[in-house]
Scaffold this motif. Structure first.
Motif, PDB file in Angstrom:
ATOM      1  N   GLY A  15       6.924   0.289  -3.828  1.00  0.00           N
ATOM      2  CA  GLY A  15       7.304  -0.888  -4.593  1.00  0.00           C
ATOM      3  C   GLY A  15       8.736  -1.243  -4.242  1.00  0.00           C
ATOM      4  N   LEU A  16       8.969  -2.521  -3.958  1.00  0.00           N
ATOM      5  CA  LEU A  16      10.312  -2.945  -3.544  1.00  0.00           C
ATOM      6  C   LEU A  16      11.162  -3.214  -4.781  1.00  0.00           C
ATOM      7  CD1 LEU A  16      12.273  -3.823  -1.317  1.00  0.00           C
ATOM      8  CD2 LEU A  16      11.256  -6.113  -1.443  1.00  0.00           C
ATOM      9  N   VAL A  36       5.535  -6.116  -3.923  1.00  0.00           N
ATOM     10  CA  VAL A  36       6.362  -6.704  -4.983  1.00  0.00           C
ATOM     11  C   VAL A  36       5.471  -7.258  -6.082  1.00  0.00           C
ATOM     12  CG1 VAL A  36       8.284  -7.306  -3.466  1.00  0.00           C
ATOM     13  CG2 VAL A  36       6.448  -8.984  -3.856  1.00  0.00           C
ATOM     14  N   HIS A  37       6.024  -7.282  -7.286  1.00  0.00           N
ATOM     15  CA  HIS A  37       5.377  -8.013  -8.367  1.00  0.00           C
ATOM     16  C   HIS A  37       5.603  -9.503  -8.116  1.00  0.00           C
ATOM     17  CE1 HIS A  37       5.305  -4.487 -11.468  1.00  0.00           C
ATOM     18  NE2 HIS A  37       4.553  -4.284 -10.416  1.00  0.00           N
ATOM     19  N   GLY A  65       0.169  -9.268  -8.507  1.00  0.00           N
ATOM     20  CA  GLY A  65       0.396 -10.121  -9.672  1.00  0.00           C
ATOM     21  C   GLY A  65       0.236  -9.347 -10.965  1.00  0.00           C
ATOM     22  N   VAL A  66       1.076  -9.662 -11.935  1.00  0.00           N
ATOM     23  CA  VAL A  66       0.954  -9.020 -13.248  1.00  0.00           C
ATOM     24  C   VAL A  66       0.837 -10.051 -14.366  1.00  0.00           C
ATOM     25  CG1 VAL A  66       2.186  -6.924 -12.552  1.00  0.00           C
ATOM     26  CG2 VAL A  66       3.477  -8.827 -13.516  1.00  0.00           C
ATOM     27  N   GLY A  67       0.662 -11.330 -14.012  1.00  0.00           N
ATOM     28  CA  GLY A  67       0.714 -12.348 -15.060  1.00  0.00           C
ATOM     29  C   GLY A  67      -0.443 -13.332 -15.116  1.00  0.00           C
ATOM     30  N   SER A  97      -3.137  -8.765  -5.033  1.00  0.00           N
ATOM     31  CA  SER A  97      -3.927  -8.054  -6.041  1.00  0.00           C
ATOM     32  C   SER A  97      -3.546  -8.488  -7.452  1.00  0.00           C
ATOM     33  CB  SER A  97      -3.742  -6.537  -5.883  1.00  0.00           C
ATOM     34  OG  SER A  97      -2.376  -6.205  -5.810  1.00  0.00           O
ATOM     35  N   GLU A  98      -4.463  -8.246  -8.368  1.00  0.00           N
ATOM     36  CA  GLU A  98      -4.259  -8.513  -9.806  1.00  0.00           C
ATOM     37  C   GLU A  98      -5.031  -7.469 -10.607  1.00  0.00           C
ATOM     38  OE1 GLU A  98      -3.321  -9.796 -12.588  1.00  0.00           O
ATOM     39  OE2 GLU A  98      -1.799 -11.293 -12.070  1.00  0.00           O
ATOM     40  N   HIS A  99      -5.023  -7.627 -11.934  1.00  0.00           N
ATOM     41  CA  HIS A  99      -5.550  -6.582 -12.814  1.00  0.00           C
ATOM     42  C   HIS A  99      -6.779  -7.014 -13.595  1.00  0.00           C
ATOM     43  CE1 HIS A  99      -1.302  -5.621 -12.175  1.00  0.00           C
ATOM     44  NE2 HIS A  99      -1.668  -4.357 -12.310  1.00  0.00           N
TER      45      HIS A  99
END
Lengths: 288, 257
Positions: A15-16, A36-37, A65-67, A97-99
Motif C-alpha cells: 500500500g502506497l 492506493v485507495h 476503492g473504499v467508497g 477493486s472494491e468491497h
C-alpha cells in the motif's frame, strides 16, 4: 490455467503511503506493485498526484476503492463513480477493486465497510452494481470478501456462494483477503481452511494480507477485528501459504493502513510474501 | 427481508449509541452481542474523527487531543460526510467550532480551523500555471483598470481579528513557543506549484484582493484599497502576480451601467 482475472504481477505489493513517497523515489525498492485507495487521489491536482504519477511510471499500480458502497440498497453514487472513472483513465491501473460491503446511507458516508445480508435480493442488487461499475469503467473489477463481526438472521446464501454468483453473473474477479477470512471465520465459528478449500480459487485476481486485533465478546469468547495496523499474524500467514499452495502464485498486497511503520518494515513483509510466491511458482512448474 | 430496510436499521443503530443493536443481526451463538455490534459503531466514529484529526492538525495541537476529540465527536454526531472524500470532510467544522462557548479561551481557534480548510483546498486544487510578470507586462497599461482577475484554482483567503497565519506557523511543531496575541491578519493561501504558501497581506492589499476575488475590476479594487494607508496599485498587482496568485487578467466584457 484459466484466464487470469488481473494483470498485476504475481509478486508482493505494498500500500502506497505518503510518508514513504520520498524513500520510494530515491531508493526505487524492488516491489511488485503499489496499491492506493482510490478516494485518496480524487482531488483535482496537487502533490499527491505528482507523487503517484512518478511512482506509476516505475511500478504496476492497483486502484482499491473504499467508497462505492456496492452492497447498498440504493443506487450507486454516479458522481463518485465518475470520479473513479476519471482516476482510472488517468492512471490506467492493472487492477481495480472494491468491497462486498456498504458505507453510504441516506444520512451520509459512514467511512466503514459495513455488512449486508446475503439473500437472492441482495445478490441481484450487488450484481447490478458491479455490472454498472464495470460498464462505466469499461473493464472488470475485483470484489473483496469482507471482515464481519455479526451475521444477518435473514441471510440464506453462504458468503462463498454469494461471491461466486456475483463473479459468474457480472464477470468480475475476486480479491481474496486472507486476513478477512481469518477474522470472519473465527468470529462465525467456521474453519478458515474449509473456507479456503471451498473458495473459487481461479477467480482470485489479487490477495490481501494484513493484521488483526483480538477482543473478547459479550460471551467472553475471543473474536477478531480487522485492523490493518500490524504485521500479518502467523495464523493468517500460514493460511496464506495454504492458499498459494492450492491456487498458485497471485499478486499479494500487504495492507498496513494504521500506525504505518517505516518503509523497511513493510519491505520485509513484502520479502516474506515474495518467498512464498517464488516457492509456489516452483511447485507449479514441477507439477506440470 | 428487505435489503433497504435492513441497512436502514443498521445505519440508524450504528450512528446512534442510544439505540439498541438491530434485532435482525445475530452471532453463531444466537442473539446479537452488543460488544460485537460496538465494533462497527467504533469504526464509524473513529474513522470520521480520524479524518478531522488529519485535516485539522493545527487546531488539534492548539487545544490538545482530548478536547479536540470532544469537539470532533460532537461534530461527527451532527454532520456526516456527504461524499466518500475524507480529505474534503469538515468544510463547516470551523463554523461549528466558532459556535462552541467552550473555546472562549482560544478565540482564534475557528479562524485557524478555517485556515486549515483553505490549506487543504489549495493542496488538492487543479494544477494550473500562474501568469507571470512578463504576461502582465504585455497588457496595455490603459486597459488594466477595466480588467478582472482570475485567481489560481488553489487561491483562498481569509481575514482574522487574530494573527492567524502566525499562530498557524508557530504550531507546526509539537513544542510551541509562548506567543502574544498581536493584531489581526489577512491571509492569502495559494499553491502555485508544489507547496502550499501562506501570504500575510497588508490591509490595503487585503482590500484589493477581497474586491478582486468578489469579481470587481482592478480599477474598482484599487479604489477600495486606496482608502487604506500605503497602497500602491503597481506594487500590489506585481506582488500578486509574482507570488503566483493569478492565472489571467482579462478585459471586462460587461458595460458599467
Amino acid at each position: 490455467m484459466p484466464n487470469r482475472p488481473s494483470s498485476l504481477p504475481n509478486r508482493a505489493g505494498l500500500g502506497l503511503k505518503p510518508q514513504h513517497y520520498a524513500t520510494i523515489h530515491s531508493e526505487r525498492p524492488d516491489v511488485g506493485f503499489f496499491e492506493v485507495h482510490a478516494e485518496n487521489y480524487m482531488m483535482a491536482g496537487g502533490p499527491a498526484h505528482r507523487h503517484l504519477t512518478a511512482i506509476a511510471e516505475q511500478y504496476p499500480l492497483s486502484l482499491h476503492g473504499v467508497g462505492l458502497s456496492i452492497g447498498a440498497a440504493r443506487p450507486l453514487d454516479r458522481d463518485h463513480l465518475e470520479r473513479l472513472r476519471v482516476l482510472e483513465q488517468r492512471y490506467a491501473p492493472l487492477a481495480v477493486s472494491e468491497h462486498l460491503a456498504w458505507s453510504s446511507h441516506d444520512i451520509g458516508f459512514l467511512n466503514d465497510l459495513l455488512p449486508l445480508p446475503y439473500t437472492a435480493e441482495t445478490l441481484a442488487r450487488v450484481v447490478e452494481h458491479v455490472d454498472t461499475v464495470q460498464t462505466v469503467l469499461g473493464r472488470p473489477i475485483l470484489l473483496e470478501n469482507p471482515s464481519t463481526y455479526v451475521l444477518f438472521e435473514a441471510s440464506d446464501v453462504d458468503e462463498i456462494d454469494f461471491l461466486t454468483q456475483v463473479a459468474r453473473r457480472s464477470g468480475c474477479g475476486l480479491l481474496l483477503d486472507v486476513n478477512n477470512v481469518m477474522v470472519s471465520c473465527t468470529n462465525h465459528r467456521v474453519d478458515p481452511y474449509a473456507y479456503i478449500d471451498r473458495f473459487p480459487l481461479p477467480l482470485i485476481g489479487e490477495i490481501h494480507l494484513g493484521g488483526y486485533d483480538e477482543a473478547v465478546d459479550g460471551r467472553g469468547e475471543r473474536f477478531l477485528i480487522d485492523a490493518h495496523g500490524s504485521e500479518t499474524r502467523p495464523d493468517v500467514f500460514a493460511l496464506y501459504e495454504h492458499v498459494i499452495a492450492l491456487a498458485g502464485p497471485r499478486p499479494t498486497l500487504i495492507e498496513w493502513d494504521n500506525d504505518v511503520p517505516d518503509f523497511p518494515v513493510l519491505y520485509a513483509e513484502a520479502a516474506r510474501v515474495d518467498d512464498v510466491l517464488a516457492r509456489g511458482f516452483l511447485n507449479l512448474r514441477r507439477a506440470s | 427481508m428487505n435489503h433497504a430496510a435492513a441497512l436502514a436499521r443498521f445505519a440508524a443503530a450504528v450512528t446512534d449509541p442510544a439505540l439498541p443493536p438491530p434485532q435482525d443481526i445475530v452471532t453463531p451463538e444466537g442473539p446479537i452481542d452488543p460488544l460485537r455490534f460496538a465494533v462497527y459503531r467504533n469504526n464509524v466514529h473513529v474513522g470520521l474523527v480520524g479524518a478531522l484529526e488529519a485535516r485539522f492538525a493545527v487546531t488539534r495541537r492548539i487545544v490538545g487531543d482530548p478536547f479536540f476529540r470532544g469537539m470532533a465527536r460532537a461534530y461527527v454526531a451532527e454532520h456526516k460526510p456527504a461524499s466518500p472524500l475524507m480529505f474534503a470532510y469538515g468544510d463547516d467544522f470551523p463554523a461549528f467550532v466558532a459556535s462552541l462557548v467552550e473555546i472562549a479561551a482560544v478565540p482564534y481557534l475557528a479562524d485557524v480551523a478555517m485556515l486549515e480548510v483553505r490549506w487543504s483546498h489549495a493542496y488538492g486544487a487543479a494544477d494550473v500555471q500562474p501568469m507571470t510578470v512578463a504576461d502582465l507586462a504585455r497588457i496595455p497599461p490603459d486597459q488594466l483598470a477595466d480588467c478582472r482577475a482570475f485567481f489560481h484554482p488553489s487561491a483562498g483567503w481569509l481575514h482574522s481579528d487574530y494573527p492567524v497565519a502566525t499562530i498557524w506557523a508557530l504550531h507546526q511543531e509539537p513544542d510551541v513557543p509562548r506567543f502574544e496575541l498581536g493584531s489581526g491578519e489577512s491571509v492569502l493561501v495559494i499553491r502555485p506549484d508544489s507547496d502550499v504558501l501562506l501570504h500575510s497581506l497588508e490591509p490595503a492589499e487585503a482590500a484589493f484582493v477581497d474586491h478582486l476575488i468578489r469579481g470587481h475590476t482592478l480599477g474598482e479594487a484599487a479604489e477600495a484599497a486606496a482608502a487604506y494607508p500605503k497602497f500602491d496599485f503597481g506594487t500590489c498587482l506585481v506582488g500578486l502576480v509574482s507570488i503566483g496568485a493569478l492565472v489571467a487578467l482579462t478585459p471586462s466584457i460587461e458595460d458599467h451601467a
